[in-house]
Design a protein around this motif. Structure first.
Motif, PDB file in Angstrom:
ATOM      1  N   SER A 102       0.847  -1.192   0.044  1.00 16.88           N
ATOM      2  CA  SER A 102       0.038   0.176   0.172  1.00 16.88           C
ATOM      3  C   SER A 102       0.805   1.284  -0.099  1.00 16.88           C
ATOM      4  N   THR A 103       0.471   2.563  -0.085  1.00 12.86           N
ATOM      5  CA  THR A 103       0.750   3.633  -0.021  1.00 12.86           C
ATOM      6  C   THR A 103       0.467   4.485   1.157  1.00 12.86           C
ATOM      7  N   VAL A 104       1.474   5.146   1.877  1.00 12.05           N
ATOM      8  CA  VAL A 104       1.207   5.895   2.895  1.00 12.05           C
ATOM      9  C   VAL A 104       1.728   7.262   2.758  1.00 12.05           C
ATOM     10  N   ALA A 105       0.660   8.130   3.067  1.00 16.48           N
ATOM     11  CA  ALA A 105       1.290   9.724   3.136  1.00 16.48           C
ATOM     12  C   ALA A 105       1.027  10.473   4.446  1.00 16.48           C
ATOM     13  N   ALA A 106       1.850  11.290   4.470  1.00 13.24           N
ATOM     14  CA  ALA A 106       2.020  12.100   5.796  1.00 13.24           C
ATOM     15  C   ALA A 106       1.297  13.500   5.588  1.00 13.24           C
ATOM     16  N   LEU A 107       0.578  14.159   6.053  1.00 14.27           N
ATOM     17  CA  LEU A 107      -0.091  15.363   6.106  1.00 14.27           C
ATOM     18  C   LEU A 107       0.511  16.382   7.164  1.00 14.27           C
ATOM     19  N   ILE A 108       1.047  17.475   6.758  1.00  8.72           N
ATOM     20  CA  ILE A 108       1.883  18.449   8.013  1.00  8.72           C
ATOM     21  C   ILE A 108       1.345  19.657   7.404  1.00  8.72           C
ATOM     22  N   HIS A 109       0.982  20.655   8.711  1.00 10.32           N
ATOM     23  CA  HIS A 109       0.930  21.763   8.693  1.00 10.32           C
ATOM     24  C   HIS A 109       1.644  22.506   9.737  1.00 10.32           C
ATOM     25  N   GLN A 110       2.682  23.455   9.130  1.00  7.95           N
ATOM     26  CA  GLN A 110       3.664  24.167  10.059  1.00  7.95           C
ATOM     27  C   GLN A 110       2.998  25.666  10.288  1.00  7.95           C
ATOM     28  N   SER A 111       3.154  26.167  11.428  1.00 10.10           N
ATOM     29  CA  SER A 111       2.772  27.463  11.763  1.00 10.10           C
ATOM     30  C   SER A 111       3.788  28.406  11.168  1.00 10.10           C
ATOM     31  N   GLY A 112       3.306  29.700  11.039  1.00  9.54           N
ATOM     32  CA  GLY A 112       4.442  30.789  10.875  1.00  9.54           C
ATOM     33  C   GLY A 112       5.149  30.650   9.649  1.00  9.54           C
ATOM     34  N   ILE A 113       6.363  31.510   9.258  1.00  7.83           N
ATOM     35  CA  ILE A 113       6.867  31.726   8.173  1.00  7.83           C
ATOM     36  C   ILE A 113       8.153  31.252   8.291  1.00  7.83           C
TER      37      ILE A 113
END
Length: 225
Positions: free
Chosen positions: A31-42
């Motif tokens: 199977s395939t695995v994906a990681a979703l990430i959201h970083q704060s700030g710039i």
């Protein structure tokens, strides 16, 4: 592109900051695995995904442009060898907050980024979208959304009624993640979601993932040029 399982949203903690993502069951071989990430700030950070201390097989799918509301990021590992159920996501430093989650789905050895887009709200609102122009493809793809809010009293988002997106579990005051299967493609997909009735400025990124065969038939896609 059927979804098999997902992990809850986890906020990065510790020194250095890291998020341990645990699936309900071991990952299926192939199977395939994906990681979703959201970083704060710039402030720039270099993220990585490891399993058992090794980054083998993992690569960046898409990284949004830096903005004050954060940066959406997606990583993937096709043709997973199976058995492991835990991923570790981090950037190796002690500052710049982030949250992450992961999703396992049927895509096999040829995962590709078909189309991607991102959107920053121009004004405070409770209605958000993850694409500036809308994404269109006629082939089977899996859509993923990574979103973050501008401040700490954001109410965790929910998919816009009727939009077809499924929120990834876990409650976080600043971040929202969702997925949707598109068995026969999608037209002008905006990735619509609400900040649960709370008006906020937010930033969202969206990717459509497919196979190598899908990419060959897409015109104007990231890999189709």
């Amino acid at each position: 592109m059927a979804v098999i399982q997902v992990t809850p949203i986890v906020r990065g903690t510790g020194t250095p900051l890291a998020a341990s993502l645990v699936f309900p069951a071991p990952i299926t071989a192939g199977s395939t695995v994906a990681a979703l990430i959201h970083q704060s700030g710039i402030t720039g950070r270099t993220f990585g995904v490891t399993e058992g201390g090794s980054p083998t097989g993992w690569s960046s799918i898409f990284q949004g442009a830096a903005a004050s509301i954060g940066v959406p990021r997606f990583f993937g590992r096709p043709n997973h060898p199976g058995s492991n159920d835990t991923l570790l996501v981090g950037h190796g430093q002690n500052t710049v907050d982030f949250a992450a989650c992961a999703i396992e789905f049927e895509a096999g050895t040829s995962l590709q980024l078909v189309l991607s887009d991102e959107f920053v709200d121009a004004a405070v609102t409770d209605f958000h979208r993850a694409s500036n122009t809308g994404l269109t493809t006629g082939d089977a793809v899996l859509g993923l959304i990574s979103a973050g809010a501008a401040n700490t009293n954001f109410t965790n988002g929910v998919p816009k009624s009727g939009s077809g997106w499924t929120k990834i579990g876990g409650t976080d005051a600043n971040y929202f993640f969702a997925y949707q299967e598109f068995p026969s493609g999608t037209t002008a997909q905006l990735g619509e979601w609400d900040s649960a009735g709370t008006d906020r400025v937010a930033r969202s990124g969206m990717v459509l993932l497919g196979t190598a065969a899908t990419v060959a038939r897409v015109t104007g896609g990231w890999f189709g040029r």
